[in-house]
Enzyme design. Structure first.
Site, PDB file in Angstrom:
ATOM      1  CG  ASP A 187      26.232 -10.553 -60.899  1.00  0.00           C
ATOM      2  OD1 ASP A 187      26.995 -11.571 -60.956  1.00  0.00           O
ATOM      3  OD2 ASP A 187      25.084 -10.983 -60.575  1.00  0.00           O
TER       4      ASP A 187
ATOM      5  CB  SER B 127      32.321   0.634 -61.142  1.00  0.00           C
ATOM      6  OG  SER B 127      33.433  -0.153 -61.373  1.00  0.00           O
TER       7      SER B 127
ATOM      8  CE1 TYR C  80      34.369  -6.291 -55.872  1.00  0.00           C
ATOM      9  CE2 TYR C  80      36.025  -6.212 -54.319  1.00  0.00           C
ATOM     10  CZ  TYR C  80      35.502  -5.878 -55.461  1.00  0.00           C
ATOM     11  OH  TYR C  80      36.290  -5.069 -56.503  1.00  0.00           O
TER      12      TYR C  80
ATOM     13  NE  ARG D 284      47.867 -10.194 -65.067  1.00  0.00           N
ATOM     14  CZ  ARG D 284      47.189  -9.540 -65.949  1.00  0.00           C
ATOM     15  NH1 ARG D 284      47.794  -9.156 -67.267  1.00  0.00           N
ATOM     16  NH2 ARG D 284      46.096  -9.170 -65.821  1.00  0.00           N
TER      17      ARG D 284
END
Length: 271
Positions: A170, A245, A167, A153
């Protein structure tokens, strides 16, 4: 020891491949002004160079939208190898007819929240203070084990899926919402919930996370690879509803492209 109050706030990370994304625009007026023979010669030389780079971990994508014409993505073992790629490309005559509109530098990163919590607590229970010789030695043993276990990985090949979405992002660190002041157990829980959404898309989307703190303008880069770009929308939309998020994420510019093998580079430069 259940309290994290006196333990390091930063989770351990392990790093792998160095990554460079290059977004390019063709200088079409100058390119069209060349004769057909000149264009054929330049794109042929560039295609040969790119074909060699593909064997080392590079790929070209035809960009969708106004942000550029071509995106080159390079995965290399280290930053020295990455710099050699840049220098080799800049020496191509075709490069005179390309304008770099953007770029992004990062390194494949795996965050070890669970291993960090376990290691920090175990050392604290033994009375070993952070950053002492004994602490550093134990932490390095943990990192070494993880590097061995996670090697595939950490040094992945560029997935063969035809579409890419890249993309930067932050974590919010403003006056009222600051990810870096959230207690580590809460961050660990949120990241686990976040990861569970991604795992539901296994087989449909391949995701590679790279760290860029200190390397570029954002904190992380995200590469998504899939057979159908619509899945990018579905995955990112669903993720925006989870806590990490919805509350703490800030997103940069999105770049989407369709993979074009080096042998077909001429299709990107047809006039």
């Amino acid at each position: 020891m259940s309290s994290y109050e006196n333990l390091p706030a930063m989770p351990l990370t392990i790093e792998g491949s160095a990554l460079l994304h290059q977004m390019l625009r063709v200088r079409w007026p100058a390119w069209r002004a060349l004769s057909e023979a000149e264009r054929s010669q330049l794109q042929g030389a560039a295609a040969s160079a790119l074909a060699a780079m593909e064997l080392e971990g590079s790929a070209a994508f035809s960009m969708l939208g106004h942000k550029g014409d071509i995106m080159l993505v390079h995965f290399r073992k280290d930053f020295t190898a990455l710099n050699k790629v840049e220098l080799a490309l800049s020496k191509l005559k075709l490069w005179d007819y390309l304008e770099q509109t953007s770029s992004y530098l990062s390194v494949v990163e795996l965050g070890l929240y669970e291993s960090s919590a376990k290691a920090y607590s175990t050392l604290a229970e033994k009375g070993i203070a952070p950053y002492t010789f004994e602490w550093n030695e134990a932490i390095e043993e943990t990192l070494a084990r993880q590097r061995t276990a996670m090697h595939p990985r950490l040094f992945p090949e560029i997935p063969a899926h035809p579409f890419i979405c890249f993309y930067p992002m932050d974590r919010r660190r403003g006056e009222h919402r600051n990810w870096y002041q959230v207690p580590m157990p809460d961050r660990q829980r949120q990241m686990q919930d976040h990861g569970e959404i991604g795992r539901r898309y296994a087989g449909k989307v391949r995701q590679i996370i790279s760290g860029s703190i200190g390397l570029d303008d954002w904190e992380w880069g995200v590469d998504l690879f899939a057979d159908d770009p619509v899945i990018f929308k579905k995955l990112i939309y669903e993720m925006r509803f989870d806590e990490v998020s919805a509350v703490y994420a800030l997103f940069g510019t999105f770049f989407v492209g369709r993979r074009v093998p080096a042998i077909d580079l001429g299709t990107l430069l047809e006039v």
